[in-house]
Design a protein around this motif. Structure first.
Motif, short mmCIF file in Angstrom:
data_model
loop_
_atom_site.label_atom_id
_atom_site.label_comp_id
_atom_site.label_asym_id
_atom_site.label_seq_id
_atom_site.Cartn_x
_atom_site.Cartn_y
_atom_site.Cartn_z
N UNK A 417 0.17 -0.95 0.05
CA UNK A 417 -1.26 -1.14 0.24
C UNK A 417 -1.69 -2.43 -0.47
N UNK A 418 -2.41 -3.27 0.25
CA UNK A 418 -2.86 -4.54 -0.31
C UNK A 418 -1.74 -5.48 -0.67
N UNK A 419 -0.54 -5.20 -0.18
CA UNK A 419 0.65 -5.99 -0.48
C UNK A 419 0.87 -6.09 -1.98
N UNK A 479 6.62 2.63 -10.95
CA UNK A 479 5.37 2.31 -10.25
C UNK A 479 4.37 1.74 -11.25
N UNK A 480 3.91 0.52 -10.98
CA UNK A 480 2.95 -0.15 -11.85
C UNK A 480 1.58 -0.13 -11.18
N UNK A 486 -7.37 -5.46 -10.86
CA UNK A 486 -8.24 -4.27 -10.87
C UNK A 486 -8.75 -3.88 -9.48
N UNK A 487 -8.76 -4.81 -8.54
CA UNK A 487 -9.27 -4.51 -7.19
C UNK A 487 -8.20 -4.89 -6.16
N UNK A 488 -7.52 -3.89 -5.67
CA UNK A 488 -6.46 -4.11 -4.68
C UNK A 488 -7.00 -3.77 -3.30
N UNK A 489 -6.79 -4.67 -2.36
CA UNK A 489 -7.26 -4.47 -0.99
C UNK A 489 -6.78 -3.12 -0.45
N UNK A 490 -7.72 -2.29 0.01
CA UNK A 490 -7.36 -1.03 0.63
C UNK A 490 -7.16 0.13 -0.33
N UNK A 491 -7.38 -0.13 -1.63
CA UNK A 491 -7.09 0.90 -2.64
C UNK A 491 -8.35 1.34 -3.40
N UNK A 492 -9.50 0.94 -2.91
CA UNK A 492 -10.73 1.22 -3.64
C UNK A 492 -11.09 2.69 -3.65
N UNK A 493 -10.81 3.39 -2.54
CA UNK A 493 -11.24 4.79 -2.44
C UNK A 493 -10.10 5.78 -2.67
N UNK A 494 -8.87 5.35 -2.48
CA UNK A 494 -7.72 6.24 -2.73
C UNK A 494 -6.80 5.53 -3.71
N UNK A 495 -7.02 5.70 -5.01
CA UNK A 495 -6.25 4.94 -6.01
C UNK A 495 -4.76 5.24 -6.02
N UNK A 496 -4.37 6.46 -5.57
CA UNK A 496 -2.95 6.82 -5.63
C UNK A 496 -2.13 6.17 -4.52
N UNK A 497 -2.74 5.28 -3.73
CA UNK A 497 -1.95 4.59 -2.70
C UNK A 497 -0.87 3.69 -3.30
N UNK A 498 -1.00 3.35 -4.59
CA UNK A 498 0.10 2.61 -5.22
C UNK A 498 1.35 3.48 -5.28
N UNK A 499 1.17 4.76 -5.60
CA UNK A 499 2.29 5.68 -5.66
C UNK A 499 2.87 5.93 -4.26
#
Length: 586
Positions: A417-419, A479-480, A486-499
């Motif tokens: 998400x957000x590359x 996973x970092x 602090x603001x990743x494209x596409x991750x504003x509403x679902x923060x766990x998309x990094x995982x």
């Protein structure tokens, strides 16, 4: 008309209509690409793809000699056919250069060169050592004509089955403009003066002699011509028949045929008389200086892409035109629509918006774009997915470094998400480190048993949950969540998309390992703080997974937990809903 043909026509009409709508919706003035727009619509109709992609061309060149050269109708002697075929095979001809620079493979087929072609690259399928002199007798027998056409079909079929998505036709044969002129004059019912040209560049005297020879030949054979096969047998050439056969084969598979000059177009005209659907797959690369060429293209309903006065043959004009076709397909695929680019559409047509994928012809099997994978490649992807297993039994043999690098590269090419690419990979080979991790895992395994009771607990404790000390290498995937700021494209509403992104990297790694013959087991029974301490991982970074990798003596046919009776795979029908939760898919 058979059902398959009706179905293909329905798909073609649908694809053309959809392509027209897309062309109108691209960020450009309507019609601004001129004749390239109807070309794209035609490509959509031929391929059945709204967004066609033609990336695997093949040049198919047939060569043969003609007995009519005995009449002095060419500026070159008959020996030049063989010499030029060798030149093409050795890479020294114009067509060789054009094909080589574009990475287009050439298939050269000797269907009737008088002499033995002195190059091993030429495929030998001789119908005969050149045709007979059509000025005094039929150029070939009916059997020979059928044999030539069959050879063209067979070779074209082979190329299509190899995955080539557009056939570029070429020819070589001293005297073949004379044969083509005779065929063209008969097929179009026009005076020989309307179609006869200078071929290899003959002078006025030779042109007058050529006209006399063709007139005499037409007068000689006209009374005996009852059908298209008689035209080919009495007036044609072996390479002309083979070219026609290639057109027929391509039409049966819906593969575009890019015609070159007068000879290939004459062959296509003859093929269309025998099998009218041939016309549907033809493309005219250019119009040559031969007078009969524009007449032939008009009879076929084709508009040439280029007009440069060429009359070389060998597929050269088609090789010049192919890059334009390829670029057009790229424009169709990659140019943004007004909506995608957030550009105001000055010519929005609400009626066009009703033409959607839901209007695909009934019973028609089609996809709007070309598929990049062959059937074998597609099957391999699904095989890897279905054969992936969580493995706990390993052999001690090391994994070669190039194999490990490819597996890691596959993981690193996962979507994120957000590359943000939040993953890191810690390769662990040190036995003391692995032993320390194994102790932690064993402690947590025993603790986890408290979640079960009775026979279920005993069953759990019998399970082997890791192979840390047996596998030659273990990789800790981290996973970092701070990567990307602090603001990743596409991750504003679902923060766990990094995982979620890191999980995609793990799955990529798993599939890559499987196709490399490497087993992988995911160990997840540990406290993160312990793994951070042992591996020196910063507090804000999560150790998501410990993945043991190595060779295994056996990949089970079914997942291990299913085999040992721990669980079963839920039926797909139980977990797929339509439209809203709980509504079963019909």
């Amino acid at each position: 008309m058979n059902h398959q043909l009706v179905q293909r026509e329905c798909v073609a009409d649908w694809a053309v209509a959809r392509a027209r709508v897309r062309l109108q919706d691209l960020t450009k003035p309507r019609g601004s690409m001129g004749q390239l727009e109807p070309l794209l619509e035609r490509l959509a109709g031929i391929t059945g793809k709204v967004v066609p992609r033609l990336e695997r061309p093949a040049l198919l060149l047939f060569a043969a000699d003609h007995g009519v050269t005995d009449e002095g109708v060419s500026a070159y002697g008959p020996e030049v056919t063989e010499e030029m075929v060798v030149n093409i095979c050795m890479g020294g001809a114009v067509s060789s250069v054009l094909a080589r620079e574009q990475g287009i493979p050439i298939t050269v087929v000797d269907v009737g060169v008088r002499e033995r072609v002195r190059h091993p690259a030429a495929l030998v399928h001789k119908v005969g050592p050149g045709t007979r002199n059509l000025a005094v007798e039929p150029a070939m027998t009916r059997d020979q004509a059928e044999q030539a056409v069959a050879i063209g079909k067979d070779i074209a079929e082979q190329l299509i089955h190899q995955g080539h998505d557009i056939l570029i036709l070429g020819e070589m044969g001293i005297g073949n403009t004379t044969a083509s002129s005779a065929m063209c004059a008969h097929l179009l019912s026009c005076p020989i003066e309307d179609v006869l040209g200078r071929g290899t560049g003959i002078n006025d005297a030779a042109l007058e002699r050529k006209a006399s020879v063709v007139k005499h030949a037409l007068a000689l054979h006209q009374p005996y011509i009852q059908n298209a096969w008689d035209v080919l047998a009495r007036l044609g050439g072996f390479e002309i028949g083979a070219l026609a056969g290639a057109c027929v084969a391509a039409s049966r598979h819906g593969v575009p045929v890019l015609l070159d000059g007068f000879i290939t177009s004459t062959a296509a005209l003859w093929a269309a008389k025998v099998e009218p659907t041939v016309v549907d797959v033809l493309l005219a690369s250019h119009v040559s200086a031969e007078p009969g060429h524009p007449l032939t293209l008009r009879a076929l309903g084709l508009t040439p892409i280029l007009d440069m006065g060429m009359r070389l043959g060998e597929g050269s004009g088609a090789l010049m035109a192919y890059p334009l076709i390829r670029l057009c397909c790229r424009v169709m695929a990659e140019t943004a629509t007004f909506e995608d680019a957030r550009v105001t559409n000055p010519h929005r047509d609400p009626e066009n918006e009703t033409l959607s994928a839901h209007q695909t012809p009934q019973d028609a099997v089609s996809t709007p774009v070309a598929v990049d994978f062959s059937e074998a490649e597609r099957a391999a992807v699904y095989k890897a997915i279905l054969a992936r297993r969580d493995i706990r039994v390993f052999l001690p043999d090391p994994i070669p470094e190039d194999v490990l690098t490819r597996i890691l590269l596959a993981a690193h090419h996962a979507p994120s998400v957000g590359y943000m690419q939040p993953w890191n990979f810690i390769i662990i080979r040190d036995r003391d480190t692995l032993a320390a991790i194994q102790q932690i895992v064993e402690r947590e395994r025993v603790r986890a048993a408290e979640n079960y009771s009775g026979i279920r607990q005993a069953h759990y404790l019998r399970l082997k949950v890791e192979g840390l000390l047996q596998a030659p290498v273990t990789i800790c995937v981290t996973n970092d969540p701070t990567r990307g700021g602090p603001h990743v494209l596409g991750r504003n509403t679902i923060p766990e998309t990094d995982l979620m992104s890191t999980a995609c990297a793990i799955e990529n790694m798993w599939l890559a390992a499987r196709v490399e013959g490497v087993a992988m087991g995911w160990v997840s029974i540990y406290q993160k703080a312990d793994i951070r301490r042992i591996l020196g991982i910063p507090d804000h970074v999560d150790p998501v997974a410990l993945l043991s990798l190595g060779y295994t003596p056996h990949f089970p046919d079914i997942p291990v937990l299913e085999r040992v009776g721990w669980g079963k795979r839920v039926p797909l029908s139980d977990i797929v809903f339509e439209g809203r939760w709980g509504r079963r898919r019909t």
